[in-house]
Design a protein around this motif. Sequence first.
Motif, PDB file in Angstrom:
ATOM      1  N   HIS A 158       0.722  -1.265   0.095  1.00 29.51           N
ATOM      2  CA  HIS A 158       0.108   0.231  -0.062  1.00 29.51           C
ATOM      3  C   HIS A 158       0.732   1.215   0.067  1.00 29.51           C
ATOM      4  O   HIS A 158       2.191   1.361   0.709  1.00 29.51           O
ATOM      5  N   ALA A 159       0.310   2.274  -0.733  1.00 35.34           N
ATOM      6  CA  ALA A 159       0.877   3.635  -0.713  1.00 35.34           C
ATOM      7  C   ALA A 159      -0.314   4.558  -0.556  1.00 35.34           C
ATOM      8  O   ALA A 159      -1.570   4.124  -0.574  1.00 35.34           O
ATOM      9  N   PRO A 160      -0.076   5.921  -0.146  1.00 34.48           N
ATOM     10  CA  PRO A 160      -1.276   6.781  -0.142  1.00 34.48           C
ATOM     11  C   PRO A 160      -2.345   6.512  -1.284  1.00 34.48           C
ATOM     12  O   PRO A 160      -3.743   6.726  -0.769  1.00 34.48           O
ATOM     13  N   ASP A 161      -2.020   6.682  -2.286  1.00 32.17           N
ATOM     14  CA  ASP A 161      -2.873   6.631  -3.289  1.00 32.17           C
ATOM     15  C   ASP A 161      -2.898   5.358  -4.239  1.00 32.17           C
ATOM     16  O   ASP A 161      -3.776   5.430  -5.317  1.00 32.17           O
ATOM     17  N   ARG A 162      -2.332   4.171  -4.029  1.00 25.51           N
ATOM     18  CA  ARG A 162      -2.540   3.104  -4.599  1.00 25.51           C
ATOM     19  C   ARG A 162      -2.117   1.875  -3.905  1.00 25.51           C
ATOM     20  O   ARG A 162      -1.698   1.977  -2.882  1.00 25.51           O
ATOM     21  N   ALA A 163      -2.533   0.843  -4.329  1.00 24.42           N
ATOM     22  CA  ALA A 163      -2.512  -0.400  -3.540  1.00 24.42           C
ATOM     23  C   ALA A 163      -2.085  -1.515  -4.781  1.00 24.42           C
ATOM     24  O   ALA A 163      -2.795  -1.389  -5.990  1.00 24.42           O
ATOM     25  N   ALA A 164      -1.432  -2.593  -4.302  1.00 23.48           N
ATOM     26  CA  ALA A 164      -1.223  -3.860  -5.213  1.00 23.48           C
ATOM     27  C   ALA A 164      -1.620  -5.067  -4.462  1.00 23.48           C
ATOM     28  O   ALA A 164      -1.425  -5.061  -3.469  1.00 23.48           O
ATOM     29  N   PHE A 165      -2.657  -5.731  -5.081  1.00 17.85           N
ATOM     30  CA  PHE A 165      -3.285  -6.681  -4.364  1.00 17.85           C
ATOM     31  C   PHE A 165      -3.010  -8.035  -5.135  1.00 17.85           C
ATOM     32  O   PHE A 165      -3.165  -8.194  -6.410  1.00 17.85           O
ATOM     33  N   LEU A 166      -2.301  -9.088  -4.515  1.00 13.70           N
ATOM     34  CA  LEU A 166      -2.191 -10.326  -5.169  1.00 13.70           C
ATOM     35  C   LEU A 166      -3.462 -11.442  -4.626  1.00 13.70           C
ATOM     36  O   LEU A 166      -3.823 -11.295  -3.277  1.00 13.70           O
ATOM     37  N   TRP A 167      -4.144 -12.061  -5.435  1.00 18.79           N
ATOM     38  CA  TRP A 167      -5.240 -12.732  -5.051  1.00 18.79           C
ATOM     39  C   TRP A 167      -5.254 -13.923  -5.898  1.00 18.79           C
ATOM     40  O   TRP A 167      -4.537 -14.521  -6.726  1.00 18.79           O
ATOM     41  N   ARG A 168      -6.383 -14.745  -5.529  1.00 26.29           N
ATOM     42  CA  ARG A 168      -6.643 -16.362  -5.928  1.00 26.29           C
ATOM     43  C   ARG A 168      -8.161 -16.033  -6.585  1.00 26.29           C
ATOM     44  O   ARG A 168      -8.941 -15.657  -5.530  1.00 26.29           O
ATOM     45  N   PHE A 169      -8.654 -16.235  -7.586  1.00 28.70           N
ATOM     46  CA  PHE A 169      -9.869 -16.573  -7.804  1.00 28.70           C
ATOM     47  C   PHE A 169     -10.346 -18.142  -8.019  1.00 28.70           C
ATOM     48  O   PHE A 169      -9.485 -19.115  -8.620  1.00 28.70           O
ATOM     49  N   THR A 170     -11.402 -18.441  -7.348  1.00 33.38           N
ATOM     50  CA  THR A 170     -11.885 -19.741  -7.354  1.00 33.38           C
ATOM     51  C   THR A 170     -13.257 -19.911  -7.558  1.00 33.38           C
ATOM     52  O   THR A 170     -13.920 -18.820  -7.136  1.00 33.38           O
ATOM     53  N   GLY A 171     -13.782 -20.600  -8.276  1.00 35.97           N
ATOM     54  CA  GLY A 171     -15.293 -20.614  -8.513  1.00 35.97           C
ATOM     55  C   GLY A 171     -15.556 -22.041  -9.146  1.00 35.97           C
ATOM     56  O   GLY A 171     -14.700 -22.936  -9.558  1.00 35.97           O
ATOM     57  N   THR A 172     -16.752 -22.303  -9.484  1.00 37.98           N
ATOM     58  CA  THR A 172     -17.367 -23.325 -10.267  1.00 37.98           C
ATOM     59  C   THR A 172     -18.344 -22.937 -11.403  1.00 37.98           C
ATOM     60  O   THR A 172     -19.041 -22.090 -11.160  1.00 37.98           O
ATOM     61  N   LEU A 173     -18.035 -23.418 -12.602  1.00 41.12           N
ATOM     62  CA  LEU A 173     -18.892 -23.052 -13.622  1.00 41.12           C
ATOM     63  C   LEU A 173     -20.032 -23.749 -13.466  1.00 41.12           C
ATOM     64  O   LEU A 173     -20.340 -24.848 -12.751  1.00 41.12           O
ATOM     65  N   HIS A 174     -21.154 -23.474 -14.322  1.00 40.09           N
ATOM     66  CA  HIS A 174     -22.538 -24.210 -14.357  1.00 40.09           C
ATOM     67  C   HIS A 174     -22.204 -25.553 -14.812  1.00 40.09           C
ATOM     68  O   HIS A 174     -23.115 -26.384 -14.523  1.00 40.09           O
ATOM     69  N   SER A 175     -21.339 -25.806 -15.659  1.00 42.19           N
ATOM     70  CA  SER A 175     -20.881 -27.269 -16.108  1.00 42.19           C
ATOM     71  C   SER A 175     -20.330 -28.129 -15.077  1.00 42.19           C
ATOM     72  O   SER A 175     -20.385 -29.323 -15.214  1.00 42.19           O
ATOM     73  N   GLY A 176     -20.166 -27.511 -13.865  1.00 41.63           N
ATOM     74  CA  GLY A 176     -19.469 -28.052 -12.757  1.00 41.63           C
ATOM     75  C   GLY A 176     -18.089 -28.439 -12.693  1.00 41.63           C
ATOM     76  O   GLY A 176     -17.455 -28.618 -11.595  1.00 41.63           O
ATOM     77  N   GLN A 177     -17.404 -27.547 -13.581  1.00 40.65           N
ATOM     78  CA  GLN A 177     -15.865 -27.726 -13.978  1.00 40.65           C
ATOM     79  C   GLN A 177     -15.529 -26.471 -12.731  1.00 40.65           C
ATOM     80  O   GLN A 177     -15.990 -25.505 -12.708  1.00 40.65           O
ATOM     81  N   ARG A 178     -14.495 -27.017 -11.866  1.00 40.56           N
ATOM     82  CA  ARG A 178     -13.711 -26.038 -11.110  1.00 40.56           C
ATOM     83  C   ARG A 178     -12.744 -25.282 -11.714  1.00 40.56           C
ATOM     84  O   ARG A 178     -12.007 -25.361 -12.652  1.00 40.56           O
ATOM     85  N   VAL A 179     -12.551 -23.788 -11.178  1.00 39.78           N
ATOM     86  CA  VAL A 179     -11.698 -22.969 -11.769  1.00 39.78           C
ATOM     87  C   VAL A 179     -10.921 -22.441 -10.668  1.00 39.78           C
ATOM     88  O   VAL A 179     -11.629 -22.054  -9.608  1.00 39.78           O
ATOM     89  N   ASP A 180      -9.528 -22.034 -11.097  1.00 38.59           N
ATOM     90  CA  ASP A 180      -8.742 -21.762  -9.617  1.00 38.59           C
ATOM     91  C   ASP A 180      -7.651 -20.938 -10.415  1.00 38.59           C
ATOM     92  O   ASP A 180      -6.832 -21.888 -11.036  1.00 38.59           O
ATOM     93  N   PHE A 181      -7.396 -19.818 -10.350  1.00 38.07           N
ATOM     94  CA  PHE A 181      -6.139 -19.125 -10.803  1.00 38.07           C
ATOM     95  C   PHE A 181      -5.714 -17.937  -9.801  1.00 38.07           C
ATOM     96  O   PHE A 181      -6.709 -17.466  -9.528  1.00 38.07           O
ATOM     97  N   PRO A 182      -4.521 -17.457  -9.993  1.00 43.25           N
ATOM     98  CA  PRO A 182      -4.160 -16.502  -9.281  1.00 43.25           C
ATOM     99  C   PRO A 182      -4.005 -15.065 -10.031  1.00 43.25           C
ATOM    100  O   PRO A 182      -4.057 -15.164 -11.306  1.00 43.25           O
ATOM    101  N   GLY A 183      -3.997 -14.000  -9.743  1.00 40.88           N
ATOM    102  CA  GLY A 183      -3.924 -12.648 -10.372  1.00 40.88           C
ATOM    103  C   GLY A 183      -3.361 -11.648  -9.391  1.00 40.88           C
ATOM    104  O   GLY A 183      -3.084 -11.676  -8.303  1.00 40.88           O
ATOM    105  N   THR A 184      -3.435 -10.368 -10.186  1.00 41.37           N
ATOM    106  CA  THR A 184      -2.893  -9.212  -9.475  1.00 41.37           C
ATOM    107  C   THR A 184      -3.702  -8.073 -10.078  1.00 41.37           C
ATOM    108  O   THR A 184      -3.921  -8.010 -11.007  1.00 41.37           O
TER     109      THR A 184
END
Length: 165
Positions: free
Chosen positions: A76-102
């Motif tokens: 974090h800085a006063p006017d900006r921030a960087a976030f490292l995250w992970r997206f997880t989910g399930t599609l309607h087909s039942g397939q799981r998704v899991d990937f990182p991002g920034t």
Amino acid sequence: MEPAYRALQLDVFRRHCDGFARHDLDAMVSIFAADVRYEEKTLRWDLYSRDEVRDQFGFIFAATSVMAVHRLDSIHAPDRAAFLWRFTGTLHSGQRVDFPGTSLFTFTPGGLVSHDLEMWNLAELPERAAKDMGLNPDAPYSSFVAWAANGRGTAAARLMDKYRT
């Protein structure tokens, strides 16, 4: 002692993630300024308003039955921030998704996000999920989902028809 701007930025990101988890587009985009610049380099999105962001994510919400974004780390800085995250989910087909991002957020003095630069690491997206989402699984970095590219392609229409309730 934690700087006040860090607490505000963490709260903004938490509200954004909560919107994802609840499939609440309004909550998810409420963190953005009306004229936000939203760039997602992997999918080649270049959006210029909160409404455009809402439209693009509507297709993701339509494709998933369950999803969540989990913060892994942030700086974090006063006017900006960087976030490292992970997206997880399930599609309607039942397939799981899991990937990182920034996410790199730039904040207005009022605490809204005026610029969001995203990078989704789709190399970890399972081949079946890529097919369900219209991706070319052989080139997840160079190709992108038609609905993500412009929200108006035939893949977008098929996806919306398939999962419309």
